[in-house]
Write an enzyme that holds these catalytic residues in place. Structure first.
Site, short mmCIF file in Angstrom:
data_model
loop_
_atom_site.label_atom_id
_atom_site.label_comp_id
_atom_site.label_asym_id
_atom_site.label_seq_id
_atom_site.Cartn_x
_atom_site.Cartn_y
_atom_site.Cartn_z
N THR A 1 0.82 -1.21 0.00
CA THR A 1 0.00 0.00 0.00
C THR A 1 0.85 1.26 0.00
O THR A 1 1.96 1.28 0.55
CB THR A 1 -0.91 0.01 1.25
N TYR B 1 -1.63 0.06 10.33
CA TYR B 1 -1.92 -0.59 9.05
C TYR B 1 -0.71 -0.49 8.12
O TYR B 1 -0.21 -1.49 7.58
CB TYR B 1 -3.15 0.05 8.40
#
Ligand code: UDP
Length: 330
Positions: free
Chosen positions: A120, A144
């Site tokens: 990501t 995350y």
């Protein structure tokens, strides 16, 4: 003729995995979809063989690798809400890091050495240059992003020590849906901008709240790089083919390189749907950088990737088509 390669899609019942499954199948690959259905949906697994299993359980993985000849693993199974990762980091480190290690261990034991990893742009943190190149410093600002970066680092070490070849794909904002509306985005609860804007257009929500209008951007709202999920699927298959042909490990940004503000997304949705979309002006959401745009030139030059479906209007149109179909199934 040698049999077509078999790809294990971990998390293939989710948004991006289900599109990749469709595309792999269309191109003649055999697919096995492993999913624990924590956030995935059984009805999105419309291709290949479904295996209800959990990557956190080594015994289940061992059995799967013993009973199937697997050529490569694509790994989509992750929790992906940045805000939730701040309030419940254990959930993220357990599943996204420890679960991935369990999966890699099972691959290593079975001698499967090709791995495509969903990473990501959240691994970059606050960008210092826009568009962001792959060699931009990685300083994630959420559990995350940190969990994804940890796995990227693990992969580099496994490559050096165990000849495990991988491609880490750093997604920007995955959006849009299969134009045939056979699969698409379905999160519960939904937190992403485009599905929420479309729910407001359909009258399923009262309004869309814009998180902040005082950012340092032309219209004051955040800018994101929306990339069509089918362009993402293409990149996964190109990355897979690179590994199947003996290519080395690599990291690629997957973005369109063209940012759109929250207001532009809402305006586009008004145009595409022909509906009123009531807006509420809200406060900033914590952890949101003003602008995230990726430089994907490496994927273009090295993989031959040509993102051709990431025009915002097409993204919104395919998403609208999907949601309307999906809502009738409720
Ligand atoms: N956003 C918003 N209202 C919402 C949801 C999102 O204004 O109800 C904004 C959010 O602040 C961000 C952009 O839309 O700037 C995209 O957010 P999303 O959650 O879809 O993806 P993210 O960029 O967080 O991965």
């Amino acid at each position: 003729m040698p049999p077509q390669p078999t790809i294990l899609i971990v998390g293939g019942a989710g948004y991006i995995g289900s599109h990749v499954n469709k595309e792999l199948t269309r191109r003649g690959y055999r697919t096995l979809v492993l999913d624990n259905l924590a956030t995935g949906h059984r009805d999105l697994v419309r291709w290949g063989e479904f295996l209800l299993a959990d990557m956190n359980f080594a015994d289940q993985l061992r059995l799967i690798f013993r009973t199937h000849r697997i050529d490569a693993v694509m790994h989509f199974a992750a929790f992906s809400l940045v805000g939730e990762s701040v309030t419940d980091p254990q959930k993220y480190y357990q599943n996204n890091v420890a679960g991935t290690l369990t999966l890699l261990q099972a691959m290593h034991e079975a001698g499967v050495r090709r791995f495509i990893f969903s990473s990501t742009c959240a691994t970059y943190g606050i960008p210092t240059t826009i568009p962001i190149p792959e060699d931009h410093p990685q300083a994630p600002i959420s559990p995350y992003g940190r969990a994804k970066l940890m796995v990227e680092n693990v992969l580099a070490d496994y490559d050096a020590a165990y000849d495990m070849r991988y491609v880490s794909l750093r997604y920007f904002n995955a959006a849009g849906a299969d134009p045939d509306a056979e699969c698409g985005e379905r999160h519960d609860p939904e937190s992403h901008l485009i599905p929420l804007v479309l729910a407001a257009a359909a009258g399923r929500r009262e309004a869309i709240t814009i998180f902040g209008n005082d950012y340092d951007t032309p219209d004051g709202t955040c800018i994101r790089d929306y990339i069509h999920v089918l362009d993402l699927a293409d990149a996964h298959i190109l990355a897979l083919e690179k590994l199947l042909q003996g290519g080395g490990s690599c990291v690629y940004n997957l973005g369109f390189g063209q940012g759109h503000s929250v207001r532009e997304v809402i305006e586009t949705a008004r145009r595409v749907t022909g509906r009123e979309i009531p807006v509420i002006q809200g406060y900033r959401r914590s952890g949101d950088p003003a602008q995230l745009c990726g430089d994907a030139s490496r994927a273009v030059s090295e993989l031959g990737w040509q993102p051709s479906r990431s025009d915002l209007e097409y993204i919104v149109r395919t998403a609208w088509n999907w949601h309307k179909t999906d809502w009738t199934r409720e």
